[in-house]
Design a protein around this motif. Structure first.
Motif, short mmCIF file in Angstrom:
data_model
loop_
_atom_site.label_atom_id
_atom_site.label_comp_id
_atom_site.label_asym_id
_atom_site.label_seq_id
_atom_site.Cartn_x
_atom_site.Cartn_y
_atom_site.Cartn_z
N LEU A 1 0.80 -1.22 0.00
CA LEU A 1 0.00 0.00 0.00
C LEU A 1 0.84 1.27 0.00
O LEU A 1 0.58 2.22 -0.75
CB LEU A 1 -0.94 0.01 1.22
N LEU A 2 1.85 1.33 0.85
CA LEU A 2 2.65 2.55 0.98
C LEU A 2 3.72 2.59 -0.11
O LEU A 2 4.91 2.40 0.13
CB LEU A 2 3.28 2.61 2.38
N SER A 3 3.26 2.87 -1.32
CA SER A 3 4.14 2.82 -2.49
C SER A 3 4.27 4.21 -3.11
O SER A 3 3.54 5.14 -2.78
CB SER A 3 3.56 1.86 -3.54
N ASP A 4 5.20 4.33 -4.05
CA ASP A 4 5.33 5.56 -4.82
C ASP A 4 4.07 5.83 -5.63
O ASP A 4 3.74 6.99 -5.92
CB ASP A 4 6.54 5.48 -5.75
N ASP A 5 3.36 4.75 -6.02
CA ASP A 5 2.12 4.92 -6.79
C ASP A 5 1.08 5.70 -6.00
O ASP A 5 0.39 6.58 -6.54
CB ASP A 5 1.55 3.55 -7.18
N LEU A 6 0.94 5.38 -4.72
CA LEU A 6 -0.02 6.09 -3.86
C LEU A 6 0.35 7.56 -3.75
O LEU A 6 -0.50 8.45 -3.87
CB LEU A 6 -0.08 5.44 -2.48
N GLN A 7 1.62 7.82 -3.56
CA GLN A 7 2.07 9.21 -3.46
C GLN A 7 1.85 9.97 -4.77
O GLN A 7 1.48 11.14 -4.78
CB GLN A 7 3.55 9.24 -3.08
N GLU A 8 2.04 9.24 -5.89
CA GLU A 8 1.85 9.86 -7.21
C GLU A 8 0.38 10.22 -7.43
O GLU A 8 0.07 11.29 -7.97
CB GLU A 8 2.34 8.92 -8.30
N VAL A 9 -0.54 9.36 -7.00
CA VAL A 9 -1.97 9.65 -7.15
C VAL A 9 -2.35 10.88 -6.35
O VAL A 9 -3.06 11.78 -6.84
CB VAL A 9 -2.82 8.44 -6.71
N VAL A 10 -1.89 10.95 -5.10
CA VAL A 10 -2.19 12.10 -4.25
C VAL A 10 -1.63 13.38 -4.87
O VAL A 10 -2.32 14.41 -4.95
CB VAL A 10 -1.62 11.88 -2.83
N SER A 11 -0.40 13.33 -5.33
CA SER A 11 0.23 14.51 -5.93
C SER A 11 -0.49 14.94 -7.21
O SER A 11 -0.70 16.14 -7.46
CB SER A 11 1.71 14.23 -6.25
N ALA A 12 -0.88 13.95 -8.03
CA ALA A 12 -1.57 14.25 -9.28
C ALA A 12 -2.93 14.90 -9.02
O ALA A 12 -3.35 15.80 -9.75
CB ALA A 12 -1.74 12.98 -10.10
N ARG A 13 -3.63 14.43 -7.97
CA ARG A 13 -4.91 15.05 -7.61
C ARG A 13 -4.71 16.51 -7.24
O ARG A 13 -5.50 17.38 -7.62
CB ARG A 13 -5.54 14.28 -6.45
N LEU A 14 -3.67 16.80 -6.48
CA LEU A 14 -3.39 18.18 -6.07
C LEU A 14 -2.99 19.03 -7.28
O LEU A 14 -3.35 20.22 -7.35
CB LEU A 14 -2.29 18.20 -5.01
N ARG A 15 -2.26 18.41 -8.22
CA ARG A 15 -1.84 19.14 -9.43
C ARG A 15 -2.94 19.22 -10.47
O ARG A 15 -2.84 19.96 -11.44
CB ARG A 15 -0.61 18.44 -10.06
N LYS A 16 -3.99 18.40 -10.28
CA LYS A 16 -5.08 18.26 -11.25
C LYS A 16 -4.54 17.78 -12.59
O LYS A 16 -4.90 18.27 -13.67
CB LYS A 16 -5.85 19.58 -11.41
N THR A 17 -3.65 16.78 -12.52
CA THR A 17 -3.10 16.13 -13.71
C THR A 17 -3.30 14.62 -13.58
O THR A 17 -3.68 14.11 -12.54
CB THR A 17 -1.60 16.43 -13.85
N LYS A 18 -3.03 13.93 -14.67
CA LYS A 18 -3.11 12.47 -14.64
C LYS A 18 -1.85 11.91 -14.00
O LYS A 18 -0.73 12.38 -14.29
CB LYS A 18 -3.26 11.91 -16.05
N PRO A 19 -1.99 10.89 -13.15
CA PRO A 19 -0.80 10.29 -12.52
C PRO A 19 0.02 9.51 -13.53
O PRO A 19 -0.50 9.01 -14.54
CB PRO A 19 -1.39 9.38 -11.46
N SER A 20 1.29 9.41 -13.28
CA SER A 20 2.20 8.64 -14.11
C SER A 20 2.95 7.66 -13.23
O SER A 20 3.54 8.05 -12.21
CB SER A 20 3.19 9.57 -14.82
N PHE A 21 2.91 6.38 -13.60
CA PHE A 21 3.47 5.33 -12.74
C PHE A 21 4.68 4.68 -13.39
O PHE A 21 4.77 4.54 -14.61
CB PHE A 21 2.41 4.27 -12.46
#
Length: 280
Positions: A257-277
């Protein structure tokens, strides 16, 4: 370098990154399953599973039909090899050899479930016998309106042994699966949709390919850790009680669960962009 197969073809993505297509490729034989297929199929799936560029696999077929079932010539070869080997006069040894061969063939189909990446079946034309074994092992199933299906083995004096009798009841219900297996009747793509065997039946093969490609592309854009975790937990949960399944997913997520993917989703939501994994 991609391995050459005599019964299969792997096509890398042209427009959708991460989406590879694995074709059954014996169109002149309606993609009937030869003994060679059972050697090549798990190898192909393993190569796709281990390829970091692969996120989703679409399982399709060349020609007019998805799969006509096991090749009757191969079935004859299978039974002949069991009875012609050393010790053929010993019924016990002949039976043990045949059992081992059946287990190898079962493992070839189960390779779909062992593949970490989602496998989506896109069915057109006939999907008979072994074809049903294959699609019931897939994670998602779609078909065209011209598709037709049959759990055909009982008409060949065989008890289906590659997975349909085990997987189909969980998909369409025990009663429906029993009726289909005992009658060996042919049913349409529309009925397959009403039974729940496929999620949707599209008007044409072209619409099927376009829609499945879009579905695969959508999945490929998601967190690969979340996707493979969802597939693994869903499959594992079939064989566990509710408490055991909840414990399994808790253990899985404690590691993933505590992965870079989770952090990327949170950051992308704040940036209002699509996440990149990152690739797996």
């Amino acid at each position: 370098m991609e391995e050459d197969y005599s019964t299969l073809e792997i096509i890398p993505p042209t427009s959708a990154p991460g989406v590879f297509t694995l074709y059954l490729n014996r169109p002149l034989h309606s993609n009937a399953l030869s003994l060679q297929f059972f050697t090549e199929f798990p190898k192909a799936l393993s190569s796709l599973d281990l390829n970091p560029n692969v996120s989703v696999v679409i399982l399709s077929a060349r020609g007019n039909h998805f799969c006509a079932g096991i090749d009757l010539k191969s079935l004859t070869e299978l039974t002949a090899s069991s009875s012609s080997s050393s010790g053929a006069g010993d019924r016990g040894r002949s039976g043990e050899r045949l059992r081992r061969q059946i287990k190898v063939m079962q493992e070839a189909i189960t390779a779909i479930e062992k593949c970490r990446k989602p496998v989506i079946a896109a069915v057109h034309g006939g999907c008979i016998g072994g074809g049903v074994d294959i699609v019931t092992a897939c994670d998602l199933r779609y078909c065209s309106q011209d598709a037709f299906f049959s759990v055909k083995e009982v008409d060949l004096a065989i008890t289906a042994d590659l997975g349909s009798l085990q997987r189909l009841p969980a998909i369409v219900g025990y009663g429906n699966a029993m009726e289909l297996a005992l009658t060996a009747r042919t049913f349409s793509g529309s009925e397959a949709k009403s039974l729940g065997l496929v999620s949707k039946a599209f008007a044409s093969k072209a619409e099927l390919e376009e829609a499945v490609g879009a579905i695969a592309q959508g999945i490929a854009a998601k967190s690969p850790l979340a996707v493979i975790g969802t597939k693994r937990v869903m499959l594992k949960s079939r064989d566990l009680t509710l408490d055991q399944s909840l414990d399994y997913v808790a253990t899985w997520n404690s590691a993933m669960l505590l992965s870079d993917d989770l952090q990327e989703v949170v950051s992308a939501r704040l940036r209002k962009t699509k996440p990149s994994f990152s690739k797996l």
